[in-house]
Write an enzyme that holds these catalytic residues in place. Structure first.
Site, short mmCIF file in Angstrom:
data_model
loop_
_atom_site.label_atom_id
_atom_site.label_comp_id
_atom_site.label_asym_id
_atom_site.label_seq_id
_atom_site.Cartn_x
_atom_site.Cartn_y
_atom_site.Cartn_z
CB CYS A 60 -0.87 0.04 1.25
SG CYS A 60 -2.15 -1.20 1.29
CD GLU A 62 -2.48 4.00 3.06
OE1 GLU A 62 -2.00 3.33 2.13
OE2 GLU A 62 -3.70 4.11 3.26
N1 THU Z 1 -4.39 0.51 -1.11
C1 THU Z 1 -3.55 1.46 -0.64
O1 THU Z 1 -2.45 1.67 -1.18
N2 THU Z 1 -3.93 2.17 0.44
C2 THU Z 1 -5.15 2.10 1.02
O2 THU Z 1 -5.42 2.84 1.95
C3 THU Z 1 -6.14 1.14 0.52
C4 THU Z 1 -5.65 0.20 -0.49
C5 THU Z 1 -4.00 -0.22 -2.33
C6 THU Z 1 -3.67 -1.66 -2.19
C7 THU Z 1 -3.93 -2.15 -3.59
O3 THU Z 1 -2.79 -1.84 -4.39
C8 THU Z 1 -5.08 -1.28 -4.08
O4 THU Z 1 -5.07 -0.14 -3.26
C9 THU Z 1 -6.44 -1.96 -4.00
O5 THU Z 1 -6.65 -2.52 -2.76
#
Ligand code: THU
Length: 138
Positions: A60, A62
């Site tokens: 992710c 974050e």
């Molecule tokens: N994802 C993030 O990067 N941050 C979030 O807060 C929610 C989800 C990403 C993970 C994945 O690459 C995509 O979003 C779909 O879940």
């Protein structure tokens, strides 16, 4: 990375998250995310989500943002911004909440913002009450 004598505004954090959003590698979910962090000494770092053909290895925005700051020697953050282009404002996932709690105080702020400039704000403690923390290992 940006060094500042004055505290950058929330808009500066949103801009940094938006820049990271545009670098997101999300060919599988098409769900791009950018994040930015303000350090206790007013530096700004950003990060984006990076997916993988082996789906479970995606990371992710974050967590990549936190890793980027840690690489540059920063470990304490006062504000995290998450930027997406979703009408429903995106909250950090459960795994990210745990990693956020490692590096941000319970009262530190997390803001989700979208392309319509709608915003939602939480404290770290609101997103992960009674977090498992380093002190719990002693
Ligand atoms: N994802 C993030 O990067 N941050 C979030 O807060 C929610 C989800 C990403 C993970 C994945 O690459 C995509 O979003 C779909 O879940």
């Amino acid at each position: 990375m940006q060094k500042n004598k004055n505290t950058p505004s929330i808009d500066a954090l949103v801009d940094a998250a938006k820049i990271a959003y545009n670098s997101a590698y999300a060919p599988y979910s098409q769900f791009q995310v950018g994040a930015s962090l303000l350090t206790k000494d007013n530096q700004v770092f950003n990060g984006c989500n990076v997916e993988n053909a082996s789906y479970g290895l995606g990371v992710c925005a974050e967590r990549n943002c936190i890793a980027n700051a840690v690489v540059h020697g920063c470990q304490t953050f006062t504000h995290l911004v998450v930027y997406t282009e979703q009408e429903k404002l995106t909250p950090p996932c459960g795994a990210c909440r745990q990693v956020i709690a490692e590096f941000m105080l319970p009262e530190a702020k997390i803001t989700s913002v979208n392309h319509l400039n709608q915003r939602k704000e939480w404290s770290v403690a609101q997103l992960l009450p009674d977090a498992f923390l380093p002190r719990d290992l002693t």
